[in-house]
Design a protein around this motif. Sequence first.
Motif, mmCIF file in Angstrom:
data_model
loop_
_atom_site.group_PDB
_atom_site.id
_atom_site.type_symbol
_atom_site.label_atom_id
_atom_site.label_comp_id
_atom_site.label_asym_id
_atom_site.label_seq_id
_atom_site.Cartn_x
_atom_site.Cartn_y
_atom_site.Cartn_z
ATOM 1 N N UNK A 136 0.762 -1.386 0.155
ATOM 2 C CA UNK A 136 -0.088 0.152 0.006
ATOM 3 C C UNK A 136 1.050 1.261 0.090
ATOM 4 N N UNK A 137 0.221 2.355 0.070
ATOM 5 C CA UNK A 137 1.056 3.730 0.060
ATOM 6 C C UNK A 137 0.113 4.822 0.530
ATOM 7 N N UNK A 138 0.637 5.998 1.395
ATOM 8 C CA UNK A 138 -0.120 6.959 1.794
ATOM 9 C C UNK A 138 0.234 8.258 1.204
ATOM 10 N N UNK A 139 -0.597 9.157 0.716
ATOM 11 C CA UNK A 139 -0.492 10.378 0.229
ATOM 12 C C UNK A 139 -0.872 11.231 1.215
ATOM 13 N N UNK A 140 0.145 12.243 1.546
ATOM 14 C CA UNK A 140 -0.043 13.286 2.279
ATOM 15 C C UNK A 140 0.025 14.704 1.738
#
Length: 133
Positions: free
Chosen positions: A37-41
């Motif tokens: 997965x990944x996280x965008x901030x």
Amino acid sequence: MDDQLKAIAAACLDGAENNTTSFPEILATLIQAGFEGYAVDYRRATTIYYRPDGDSVELPTNRHADTIGQAFDIPALQAAIREAQQQVPGYTYAGFCAKAMAAGCVGYVVSFPGRRAVYSGRTAETHVELFPN
């Protein structure tokens, strides 16, 4: 994280930001490489790509000139998500980000095994969006 995996994550981010790679193609590439997965901030202009072993790589993203809306407007966010899913004419990832931010979204986390994205607002409100079949 080894350089090959960092390059894969960077290529996926570049493909999104330059509208040369679709979301399904990015998902397939990241999953094939073993990411979970990944996280965008949006506030920090970063994306972090995660592997199941706890390894991760953080990459800078394009900083958007748009401000993040104060209220978390879920219907507006859902409209932006639907445009992305349907690849409406004129769709761009930058346009999606601008609409999500205007809707009060500060970022989102994508889980491949969970087949969902969780979008967050300023006061930790959330909206869960399941991957379409």
